[in-house]
Design a protein around this motif. Structure first.
Motif, PDB file in Angstrom:
ATOM      1  N   HIS A   1       0.868  -1.169   0.000  1.00  0.00           N
ATOM      2  CA  HIS A   1       0.000   0.000   0.000  1.00  0.00           C
ATOM      3  C   HIS A   1       0.910   1.226   0.000  1.00  0.00           C
ATOM      4  CE1 HIS A   1      -3.973  -1.892   1.648  1.00  0.00           C
ATOM      5  NE2 HIS A   1      -3.398  -2.630   0.728  1.00  0.00           N
TER       6      HIS A   1
ATOM      7  N   LEU B   1     -10.390   1.367  -6.248  1.00  0.00           N
ATOM      8  CA  LEU B   1     -10.718   0.715  -4.983  1.00  0.00           C
ATOM      9  C   LEU B   1     -12.181   0.987  -4.664  1.00  0.00           C
ATOM     10  CD1 LEU B   1      -9.522  -0.739  -2.382  1.00  0.00           C
ATOM     11  CD2 LEU B   1      -9.410   1.563  -1.399  1.00  0.00           C
TER      12      LEU B   1
ATOM     13  N   ASP C   1     -16.465   1.312  -0.467  1.00  0.00           N
ATOM     14  CA  ASP C   1     -16.751   0.674   0.816  1.00  0.00           C
ATOM     15  C   ASP C   1     -15.478   0.297   1.571  1.00  0.00           C
ATOM     16  OD1 ASP C   1     -19.406   0.919   0.284  1.00  0.00           O
ATOM     17  OD2 ASP C   1     -19.739  -1.184  -0.262  1.00  0.00           O
ATOM     18  N   HIS C   2     -14.375   0.131   0.837  1.00  0.00           N
ATOM     19  CA  HIS C   2     -13.115  -0.277   1.460  1.00  0.00           C
ATOM     20  C   HIS C   2     -12.200   0.908   1.752  1.00  0.00           C
ATOM     21  CE1 HIS C   2     -13.687  -4.429  -0.666  1.00  0.00           C
ATOM     22  NE2 HIS C   2     -14.435  -4.297   0.425  1.00  0.00           N
TER      23      HIS C   2
ATOM     24  N   THR D   1     -10.904   4.127   3.734  1.00  0.00           N
ATOM     25  CA  THR D   1     -10.946   4.756   5.050  1.00  0.00           C
ATOM     26  C   THR D   1      -9.715   5.620   5.243  1.00  0.00           C
ATOM     27  OG1 THR D   1     -11.323   4.370   7.415  1.00  0.00           O
ATOM     28  CG2 THR D   1      -9.726   2.941   6.309  1.00  0.00           C
TER      29      THR D   1
ATOM     30  N   TYR E   1     -16.498   8.279  -1.569  1.00  0.00           N
ATOM     31  CA  TYR E   1     -15.329   8.013  -0.721  1.00  0.00           C
ATOM     32  C   TYR E   1     -15.414   8.792   0.582  1.00  0.00           C
ATOM     33  CZ  TYR E   1     -13.217   5.545  -4.635  1.00  0.00           C
ATOM     34  OH  TYR E   1     -12.967   4.630  -5.629  1.00  0.00           O
TER      35      TYR E   1
ATOM     36  N   SER F   1     -17.919   6.904   2.784  1.00  0.00           N
ATOM     37  CA  SER F   1     -17.346   5.655   3.281  1.00  0.00           C
ATOM     38  C   SER F   1     -16.286   5.910   4.342  1.00  0.00           C
ATOM     39  CB  SER F   1     -16.737   4.867   2.115  1.00  0.00           C
ATOM     40  OG  SER F   1     -16.129   3.696   2.577  1.00  0.00           O
TER      41      SER F   1
ATOM     42  N   ASN G   1     -16.476   4.471   8.136  1.00  0.00           N
ATOM     43  CA  ASN G   1     -15.463   3.551   8.662  1.00  0.00           C
ATOM     44  C   ASN G   1     -14.731   4.138   9.859  1.00  0.00           C
ATOM     45  OD1 ASN G   1     -15.927   1.487   6.780  1.00  0.00           O
ATOM     46  ND2 ASN G   1     -14.579   2.434   5.265  1.00  0.00           N
TER      47      ASN G   1
END
Length: 525
Positions: free
Chosen positions: A378, A473, A476-477, A479, A506, A509, A513
């Protein structure tokens, strides 16, 4: 290629023993584009013709449309050439460097800088040190290899690990290779920067002081450790010119002789301080750059700002460097694994190579970032430009002003908007010229699968294939990545949140999160 400049009969002062000529690494490390139409079988002939075609412009500057027409390439590729040239130019005051993103085409590129940039597209990178004379064999086009099937079956990281430190070229190896390239091609390069003497035929070429200064794109002089000596001041060729009068052009053959003397002296110096080791790794005392071993505590900055800082071999740990720790303008992160690495500083260039299963946060990079041969990494980057090459299963959180470039053999890449901050981030972005209002994180540009500047062979039939694109991406993923406050110690700044605006999916989300995390969880993100 024939030498277009005849031998000189003039006497040129010998290069000063305290002055060393160095190749500028940036064009060779960040300025090579895998676009086949930019790589000429005979660069001198092709670029002489191109120069004549483009020289009609009274401003001597070239925009994307003119370049696309002259080279028969797409507008996207022509704009990429201008953007990449801007990232590796030596003259910080050039309008192409200082222009805003939307003004690049109205400003255009200086014709001679553009010609030099296109010339070095024929450069071949140094082979891993597995051959007794790697520099000699690397400057030819690769032939079919019996190992091409084996190499293509390896993942990017496996291929890197095959080339262990024993065979990886050191900075001094690469400098010697670049000097050898310049030595071989300097006559042609000077021919492109020169003009014929009126009335004396095309064989009598002269070079003006202005033309000579364009060589600063490829070379620089260093006088007793000081960086960036102005070329015309370092050269005795123009030293006697009247400061109140325009400098008189000099025969190009004299310039060639003087530069070849300097290159020969510099090559001798590099060879003496870093003799080739056929049966062992490069010397740990390489004076050109302080290399690190596998212990993160031994990572050091280079002895001069001209050399990059290396961070190498960090494993199973957290690692932090801030602006006060990084005095160098360039940074290389190599072979780091299973770690979280924070590099919270303003930089000009950065390279991430051969890393796996890591999270790497780069502060603000004003010129270019290259991420190569990485797996399951990452990377969080605020930069003007990003190039991704030969990576697998990586996620890139980008705040980037120009289109992210994807080249080579990539698989399962994901891109997402920038997702973090630290207190001095906006200060560092302003320092290196990154604009938070422009983020082209999802507007990727894919080039070829094969990089013609590398000498490793590849399977037949893929030379024209396009690199695999990255997917977004899922929101939902997404953060926020929280950088613990204690990492910055006493440092305080004005940045209180991510400076790059997020689109609604984004942003929603991220808020969802973050709210779902406990304070303890947030510190461990």
């Amino acid at each position: 290629m024939t030498d277009p400049i005849g031998p000189s009969t003039s006497t040129i002062p010998n290069p000063s023993p305290t002055t060393l000529l160095h190749p500028r690494r940036e064009p060779f490390e960040h300025g090579l584009l895998p676009i086949q139409k930019l790589i000429f079988t005979d660069p001198l002939q092709a670029l002489t013709s191109l120069k004549q075609k483009l020289v009609s412009s009274s401003t001597q500057r070239v925009d994307s449309a003119a370049l696309a027409d002259a080279l028969e390439i797409s507008l996207d590729h022509a704009r990429l050439v201008l953007d990449t040239l801007a990232s590796v130019l030596h003259a910080e005051s050039d309008p192409l460097v200082t222009s805003r993103f939307d003004d690049v085409d109205s400003v255009g590129a200086d014709l001679l800088d553009l010609i030099l940039f296109l010339y070095i597209q024929s450069y071949k990178r140094l082979l891993p040190r597995s051959h007794k004379d790697a520099a000699a064999v690397a400057d030819v086009w690769p032939s079919t290899s019996a190992f091409e099937g084996y190499l293509s079956a390896l993942s990017p990281l496996q291929l890197v690990r095959c080339n262990t430190r024993r065979f990886m070229p050191s900075q001094a190896d690469e400098e010697a290779h670049q000097l050898s390239y310049l030595q071989k091609h300097l006559a042609n390069i000077l021919s492109l920067l020169s003009e014929p003497v009126e009335g004396e035929g095309e064989e009598s070429l002269v070079i003006s002081m202005e033309g000579f200064e364009h060589l600063g794109f490829l070379i620089q002089f260093e006088d007793k450790g000081s960086d960036g000596v102005f070329l015309s001041r370092a050269a005795p060729i123009f030293a006697n010119s009247d400061p109140d009068m325009p400098a008189v052009p000099v025969p190009a053959s004299q310039v060639l002789d003087w530069l070849l003397q300097n290159i020969a002296s510099s090559l001798e110096h590099v060879t003496e301080k870093n003799p080739a080791k056929e049966n062992g790794p490069p010397s740990g005392s390489d004076q050109d750059v302080a290399m690190a071993d596998t212990s993160p505590s031994s990572v050091k900055a280079s002895p001069s700002v001209r050399s990059p800082c290396f961070i190498e071999g960090v494993s199973k740990s957290s690692y932090v460097k801030q602006a006060s720790d990084l005095k160098n303008s360039s940074l290389k992160v190599i072979n780091c694994h299973d770690s979280v690495i924070y590099l919270l500083a303003p930089l000009r260039y950065a390279t991430i190579y051969g890393c796996s299963d890591a999270t790497i946060v780069l502060g603000a990079v004003g010129k270019a970032v290259r991420v190569e041969h990485c797996e399951r990494v990452h990377v969080i980057i605020a930069a003007k430009r990003v190039c991704i090459a030969n990576c697998r299963e990586c996620v890139f959180f980008l705040g980037v002003n120009h289109r992210p470039l994807i080249v080579g053999d990539n698989h399962k890449l994901q891109v997402a908007p920038y997702n973090t901050y630290y207190s001095r981030l906006e200060e560092h972005m302003t320092e290196v010229g990154i604009e938070a209002t422009i983020n082209r994180w999802d507007d990727t540009l894919e080039l070829g699968m094969i990089d013609p500047h590398n000498s490793l062979s590849h399977p037949a039939g893929v030379s024209d294939a396009q690199a695999e694109s990255a997917t977004r991406l899922a929101s939902d993923h997404f953060t926020k990545f929280l950088i613990p406050n204690w990492l910055e110690g006493e440092s305080t700044g004005s940045t209180k949140d991510n400076p790059f605006p997020l689109t609604d999916p984004y942003l929603t989300s991220q808020q969802k999160n973050v709210n779902a995390l406990s304070p303890t969880d947030e510190e461990e993100v």
